[in-house]
Design a protein around this motif. Structure first.
Motif, short mmCIF file in Angstrom:
data_model
loop_
_atom_site.label_atom_id
_atom_site.label_comp_id
_atom_site.label_asym_id
_atom_site.label_seq_id
_atom_site.Cartn_x
_atom_site.Cartn_y
_atom_site.Cartn_z
N ARG A 100 -16.79 10.70 11.75
CA ARG A 100 -16.02 9.83 12.65
C ARG A 100 -16.17 8.37 12.25
O ARG A 100 -15.19 7.62 12.17
CB ARG A 100 -16.50 10.01 14.09
CG ARG A 100 -16.37 11.40 14.66
CD ARG A 100 -17.12 11.50 15.99
NE ARG A 100 -17.18 12.86 16.50
CZ ARG A 100 -18.02 13.27 17.44
NH1 ARG A 100 -18.88 12.40 17.97
NH2 ARG A 100 -18.02 14.52 17.86
N SER A 101 -17.40 7.97 12.00
CA SER A 101 -17.64 6.58 11.63
C SER A 101 -17.31 6.30 10.18
O SER A 101 -16.96 5.17 9.82
CB SER A 101 -19.10 6.19 11.95
OG SER A 101 -19.28 6.11 13.35
N ALA A 102 -17.39 7.33 9.32
CA ALA A 102 -16.93 7.15 7.95
C ALA A 102 -15.43 6.87 7.94
O ALA A 102 -14.94 6.01 7.19
CB ALA A 102 -17.25 8.39 7.11
N ASP A 103 -14.66 7.57 8.80
CA ASP A 103 -13.23 7.30 8.93
C ASP A 103 -12.99 5.85 9.36
O ASP A 103 -12.16 5.14 8.78
CB ASP A 103 -12.60 8.22 9.99
CG ASP A 103 -12.51 9.67 9.54
OD1 ASP A 103 -12.59 9.94 8.33
OD2 ASP A 103 -12.38 10.54 10.43
N LEU A 104 -13.72 5.43 10.39
CA LEU A 104 -13.55 4.09 10.94
C LEU A 104 -13.85 3.03 9.89
O LEU A 104 -13.07 2.09 9.68
CB LEU A 104 -14.47 3.92 12.15
CG LEU A 104 -14.64 2.50 12.70
CD1 LEU A 104 -13.32 1.94 13.20
CD2 LEU A 104 -15.68 2.49 13.83
N LEU A 105 -14.97 3.16 9.21
CA LEU A 105 -15.40 2.13 8.27
C LEU A 105 -14.55 2.14 7.00
O LEU A 105 -14.30 1.08 6.41
CB LEU A 105 -16.88 2.32 7.94
CG LEU A 105 -17.83 2.02 9.11
CD1 LEU A 105 -19.23 2.55 8.81
CD2 LEU A 105 -17.88 0.52 9.39
N GLU A 106 -14.11 3.32 6.57
CA GLU A 106 -13.24 3.37 5.40
C GLU A 106 -11.93 2.63 5.69
O GLU A 106 -11.44 1.85 4.85
CB GLU A 106 -12.95 4.81 5.01
CG GLU A 106 -12.06 4.91 3.77
CD GLU A 106 -11.78 6.34 3.36
OE1 GLU A 106 -11.51 6.57 2.16
OE2 GLU A 106 -11.83 7.23 4.24
N ASP A 107 -11.36 2.86 6.85
CA ASP A 107 -10.13 2.17 7.23
C ASP A 107 -10.37 0.66 7.35
O ASP A 107 -9.54 -0.14 6.90
CB ASP A 107 -9.60 2.74 8.54
CG ASP A 107 -8.30 2.09 8.97
OD1 ASP A 107 -7.29 2.26 8.27
OD2 ASP A 107 -8.30 1.39 10.01
N TYR A 108 -11.51 0.29 7.91
CA TYR A 108 -11.82 -1.12 8.13
C TYR A 108 -12.03 -1.86 6.81
O TYR A 108 -11.63 -3.03 6.67
CB TYR A 108 -13.07 -1.23 9.00
CG TYR A 108 -13.55 -2.64 9.24
CD1 TYR A 108 -12.93 -3.46 10.18
CD2 TYR A 108 -14.63 -3.15 8.53
CE1 TYR A 108 -13.37 -4.76 10.39
CE2 TYR A 108 -15.08 -4.44 8.73
CZ TYR A 108 -14.44 -5.24 9.67
OH TYR A 108 -14.87 -6.53 9.87
N LEU A 109 -12.63 -1.22 5.83
CA LEU A 109 -13.01 -1.89 4.58
C LEU A 109 -12.03 -1.65 3.43
O LEU A 109 -12.24 -2.16 2.33
CB LEU A 109 -14.41 -1.43 4.15
CG LEU A 109 -15.55 -1.94 5.02
CD1 LEU A 109 -16.85 -1.23 4.67
CD2 LEU A 109 -15.71 -3.44 4.88
N HIS A 110 -10.99 -0.90 3.67
CA HIS A 110 -10.03 -0.64 2.61
C HIS A 110 -9.36 -1.95 2.20
O HIS A 110 -8.69 -2.60 2.99
CB HIS A 110 -8.98 0.36 3.08
CG HIS A 110 -8.11 0.85 1.97
ND1 HIS A 110 -8.52 1.83 1.08
CD2 HIS A 110 -6.86 0.49 1.57
CE1 HIS A 110 -7.57 2.06 0.21
NE2 HIS A 110 -6.55 1.26 0.47
N ALA A 111 -9.57 -2.34 0.94
CA ALA A 111 -9.04 -3.62 0.46
C ALA A 111 -9.00 -3.59 -1.05
O ALA A 111 -9.76 -2.85 -1.70
CB ALA A 111 -9.90 -4.78 0.95
#
Length: 446
Positions: free
Chosen positions: A35-46
């Motif tokens: 769940r948090s891997a999803d959140l952080l991947e979306d947040y840090l995708h750059a």
């Protein structure tokens, strides 16, 4: 456009991590860190970064983000957080532990200081560095790992064993530091974790003979035998040992000469401990003693049957330089004649780990901390428990535990909230930690 003040951004990310409710009860099917891997991947995708996810088991995912440096020979740095949290009993809380309520500048929730606050602030710092066009000489890695709260089997330990190149760097910073000591003279003293005690947990089994419980006279009851072993372990007092990291802590804590003398003499220390506040005494004792704590006892099959088997789980934390044989000698001394009746069913034997303080990263941390917290000084210490850095130090990585907390959360209060009720963190601490990571990256890697 990125706001100059990171407070709102890091607060929001922390709240979302708390609400993901990645509770790790120690079973393989718990945690749900994906769940948090999803959140952080979306947040840090750059652009400019590589994001990879690793799953030791379905749902037990760790996220690793790399910003490659321009110079392969330059020192590299890993900022390592974890996304799982320990279970909670809501009855002991004044706020819903997974609502992440923001009230009077404080976020309440499980994981607020262990360690979703740092996991969030590290991510926000990385995103801000990317938005600014930061291009380091040395590689910067961010890892949000699973399973820290249950020995790292499906998280950091698994990554080191199966994907070492994904997280291997020269240096790592993780949790357990940066909250001001509640004692000492002069400016603020900020503990920085440079060492961790070794783990030597045991599962012991003792045997007896079954019989009818209505006639207990002369029976060989495994539960009674186990209870006596637990009692002997509970009253055993391993001697204090004044090791080098403890001396560094005492020397740097701003204490008076009589206090320094008392805390660096094993004989005097034993007399002083009972006179101290219990929280401080527990910390000092844990830093200077091998600790042996029986924590779980199972035995018997039915109320009217004398138990023929009982098992005892024993948590053991050993000091630097102590071996498995040293621990066994302590257990034999503590348990006495019953030691020969103990079968070791399962054993953890991990050595204590220590990192040096005379490094370029340590110096940068000291400089940045003094800038963000005026007149602050670092104080190295040994953590009585464990962090994920213990898996990396044996691979040659220099590891520290740090962060920055405001005056509202001193060192003793921080320790008291770990795995406890009403865990919380103030927004000023979140801002300070975010600024810390940004400035460390610029000062050490640029």
């Amino acid at each position: 456009m990125v706001a100059a003040d990171p407070t709102a951004e890091v607060t929001d990310l922390l709240q979302r991590l708390i609400r993901n409710e990645c509770v790790n009860d120690g079973t393989p099917e718990s945690g749900h860190e994906s769940r948090s891997a999803d959140l952080l991947e979306d947040y840090l995708h750059a652009p400019g970064v590589t994001l990879r996810r690793f799953a030791a088991l379905p749902g037990r995912e760790s996220l690793v983000v790399r910003l490659e440096g321009s110079d392969p020979k330059a020192p590299s740095l890993l900022l390592m957080g974890h996304t799982d949290v320990v279970p909670v009993n809501p009855d002991g809380w004044t706020h819903d532990p997974f609502a992440a309520t923001l009230e009077d500048g404080v976020v309440w929730g499980r994981g607020a200081v262990d360690m979703l606050n740092l996991t969030a602030s590290m991510a926000v710092a990385l995103r801000r560095l990317l938005a600014s066009g930061f291009r380091p000489r040395g590689t910067l890695v961010y890892a949000a790992v699973a399973d820290e709260e249950a020995a790292g089997v499906y998280g950091a330990e698994w990554l080191v064993a199966h994907e070492p190149d994904a997280i291997k760097t020269d240096y790592v910073i993780t949790e357990m530091g940066g909250a001001r000591l509640p004692f000492g003279r002069g400016g603020p003293r900020l503990p920085i974790m440079v060492a961790e005690k070794g783990g030597a947990g045991l599962l012991l089994r003792v045997k007896g003979s079954p019989a009818h419980a209505s006639m207990p006279y002369g029976t060989d009851n495994a539960v009674v035998k186990a209870a006596e072993i637990v009692h002997r372990l509970a009253i055993f007092r391993p001697p204090a040992r004044i090791h080098e990291v403890w001396r560094l802590f005492v020397e740097g804590a701003g204490l008076s000469w009589p206090a320094r003398r008392a805390l660096t003499s094993a004989r005097v220390l034993e007399r002083v401990l009972p006179t101290l506040p219990v929280g401080i005494a527990r910390f000092i004792h844990g830093c200077t003693h091998t600790t042996i704590a029986p924590t779980v006892l199972h035995g018997g099959v039915k109320i009217n049957v004398i138990a023929d088997t009982a098992e005892i789980q024993v948590d053991i934390r050993k000091l630097p330089g102590e071996s498995r044989d040293d621990v066994h000698r302590m257990l034999a001394h503590a348990i006495g004649d019953l030691w020969r009746e103990c079968e070791i069913v399962r054993e953890i034997d991990r050595a204590a780990t220590v990192s040096p303080t005379n490094t370029p990263l340590y110096e940068v941390i000291a400089q940045v901390s003094a800038k963000l917290v005026p007149d602050a000084r670092l104080v190295p210490y040994i953590f009585p428990a464990a962090t994920d850095a213990r898996f990396l130090r044996p691979e040659g990585v220099v590891g520290y535990g740090f962060g920055l907390m405001s005056e509202r959360i001193p060192f003793d209060k921080l320790f008291s909230m770990f795995h406890g009720n009403d865990e919380h963190v103030d927004q000023e601490s979140l801002r300070l930690s975010t600024e810390l990571w940004v400035q460390i990256a610029r000062g050490f890697l640029a």
